[in-house]
Design a protein around this motif. Structure first.
Motif, PDB file in Angstrom:
ATOM      1  N   ALA A 188       0.819  -1.214   0.000  1.00 18.96           N
ATOM      2  CA  ALA A 188       0.000   0.000   0.000  1.00 18.96           C
ATOM      3  C   ALA A 188       0.850   1.260   0.000  1.00 18.96           C
ATOM      4  CB  ALA A 188      -0.931  -0.006   1.208  1.00 18.96           C
ATOM      5  N   LYS A 189       2.105   1.140   0.393  1.00 18.79           N
ATOM      6  CA  LYS A 189       2.993   2.297   0.462  1.00 18.79           C
ATOM      7  C   LYS A 189       3.763   2.526  -0.836  1.00 18.79           C
ATOM      8  CE  LYS A 189       3.768   1.695   5.464  1.00 18.79           C
ATOM      9  NZ  LYS A 189       3.279   3.023   5.891  1.00 18.79           N
ATOM     10  N   ILE A 190       3.637   1.626  -1.803  1.00 17.19           N
ATOM     11  CA  ILE A 190       4.368   1.770  -3.054  1.00 17.19           C
ATOM     12  C   ILE A 190       3.640   2.782  -3.951  1.00 17.19           C
ATOM     13  CG2 ILE A 190       5.206   0.583  -5.111  1.00 17.19           C
ATOM     14  CD1 ILE A 190       5.225  -1.995  -3.498  1.00 17.19           C
ATOM     15  N   PRO A 191       4.306   3.832  -4.399  1.00 17.32           N
ATOM     16  CA  PRO A 191       3.653   4.797  -5.287  1.00 17.32           C
ATOM     17  C   PRO A 191       3.126   4.126  -6.556  1.00 17.32           C
ATOM     18  CG  PRO A 191       5.735   5.658  -4.476  1.00 17.32           C
ATOM     19  CD  PRO A 191       5.678   4.216  -4.058  1.00 17.32           C
ATOM     20  N   GLY A 192       1.929   4.530  -6.978  1.00 17.75           N
ATOM     21  CA  GLY A 192       1.352   4.029  -8.218  1.00 17.75           C
ATOM     22  C   GLY A 192       0.463   2.824  -8.057  1.00 17.75           C
ATOM     23  N   VAL A 193       0.364   2.255  -6.860  1.00 20.03           N
ATOM     24  CA  VAL A 193      -0.511   1.101  -6.640  1.00 20.03           C
ATOM     25  C   VAL A 193      -1.955   1.586  -6.561  1.00 20.03           C
ATOM     26  CG1 VAL A 193      -1.103  -0.784  -5.068  1.00 20.03           C
ATOM     27  CG2 VAL A 193       1.287  -0.221  -5.494  1.00 20.03           C
ATOM     28  N   THR A 194      -2.850   0.922  -7.297  1.00 14.66           N
ATOM     29  CA  THR A 194      -4.248   1.340  -7.378  1.00 14.66           C
ATOM     30  C   THR A 194      -5.179   0.138  -7.272  1.00 14.66           C
ATOM     31  OG1 THR A 194      -4.328   1.125  -9.791  1.00 14.66           O
ATOM     32  CG2 THR A 194      -3.625   3.262  -8.908  1.00 14.66           C
ATOM     33  N   GLU A 195      -6.467   0.413  -7.158  1.00 14.03           N
ATOM     34  CA  GLU A 195      -7.470  -0.641  -7.247  1.00 14.03           C
ATOM     35  C   GLU A 195      -7.737  -0.952  -8.723  1.00 14.03           C
ATOM     36  OE1 GLU A 195     -10.984  -0.243  -4.855  1.00 14.03           O
ATOM     37  OE2 GLU A 195      -9.956   1.078  -3.430  1.00 14.03           O
TER      38      GLU A 195
END
Length: 350
Positions: free
Chosen positions: A263-270
């Protein structure tokens, strides 16, 4: 290797061994290990077909499969721009540590709430007791694109099974792979003359239990162990490495920490329309590598938030395929622990 074989010519397996001996050692970690093995299995099949065509006039010994990772440099052109994106590494593109202000911003991503729920569910699951003399077992349905012809040819859905040694010491025999009914041994990683140790390439239960369970510290550890491959975003490398661990038997606290780290990785989305290799639709977690033109989605059961599988597709046109082309996908059917390689869960010991 072209032309009609003669008595003085080496057997194809000898030629492959000689090629492997001359190759430089591949990068410590370029592909997530599970997908690395599956792609190399496809390439081994292609090589074996070619050798069968050029050797029909000669009697051949029993079929011998070269360990998959040895062919990584030879097949770099076929795999470039997909997941490996080459083996040239640059370890200087380090993102800020997880405890900085950028980490706080990452915690505010909308996807954090969903990954938090998935983490909570994973943290409550029972996990088996795993002995060092046992093997983890994974059974999946997988589908991949074969690029050895220079064009992406998406193959049929097929079975994939992996038995992985849980020995904490370096091992000469990592386990077995059974792909579409064909079985081959997992020998030491190339260059591991003393055997392959537990780690990202052989994620044992004990090694997974040793990972930090604080999400920030875990993410720092993942960044430190994931060097940047050319034309591949560092964040994507970390995201895919987490994804490659999700089908393994691991302590509940480790699984919970991995999701909160993701969840802390930039660019991760649903990804609302995510589905696995069997077409099972579920809750999706995705990251789009805009630099490489690849999106990877994890799929979770809507009811119990259990991991179902993953899908990786192109997001832009390439010389070998159009945007939207499937690169590889999986559907997890079973994850368990057995006493020996080749044994199936819930079967009586011999």
């Amino acid at each position: 290797m072209n032309g009609r074989p003669n008595p003085a010519s080496p057997e194809p397996s000898d030629e492959r061994d000689e090629i492997a001996r001359l190759l430089p050692a591949p990068a410590d970690w370029d592909l997530p290990h599970g997908r690395h093995l599956r792609h190399k299995d496809l390439l081994m099949r292609h090589i074996d077909r070619d050798q069968a065509t050029t050797s029909t006039a000669a009697a051949r010994p029993g079929r011998r499969r070269l360990r998959p990772v040895l062919l990584a440099p030879v097949t770099a052109l076929a795999l470039a721009g997909i997941v490996t994106a080459g083996i040239a590494l640059n370890d200087g593109d380090r993102k800020p540590a997880a405890g900085t202000s950028s980490d706080a911003a990452a915690d505010m991503q909308p996807v954090s709430a969903l990954l938090g729920q998935i983490s909570d569910a994973a943290g409550k699951r029972d996990t088996p007791t795993v002995r060092d003399d046992q093997f983890s077992y994974v059974m999946e349905k997988v589908r991949e694109a074969d690029l050895s012809s220079g064009k992406a040819v998406v193959g049929p859905l097929h079975d994939y099974e992996l038995w992985l040694s849980q020995d904490p010491d370096p091992v000469q025999k990592q386990g077995l792979i059974r792909s579409d009914g064909e079985t081959m041994p997992l020998n030491p990683e190339f260059g591991d003359t003393n055997g392959t140790p537990a780690g990202f390439s052989r994620p044992t239960y004990q090694w997974l239990a040793s990972l930090p369970t604080d999400p920030g510290q875990l993410l720092d550890h993942l960044y430190a162990k994931a060097p940047q491959a050319e034309n591949r975003e560092r964040e994507q490398a970390v995201f895919e490495q987490i994804g490659d661990l999700l089908d393994q038997v691991m302590p509940a606290r480790t699984a919970a920490a991995l999701y909160r780290a993701a969840a802390k990785i930039p660019g991760v989305t649903e990804a609302p329309r995510a589905e696995d290799a069997l077409g099972r639709q579920g809750l999706g977690i995705a990251r789009n590598d805009t630099k490489n033109g690849v999106v990877t989605e994890w799929v979770f059961n809507k009811q119990d938030l259990a991991y179902l599988g993953h899908t990786t597709r192109l997001t832009k046109d390439t010389p070998y395929a159009e945007a939207g082309t499937l690169l590889d996908s999986s559907a997890l059917l079973k994850s368990a622990v057995v006493d020996k390689p080749g044994q199936l869960p819930d079967t009586e010991k011999e």
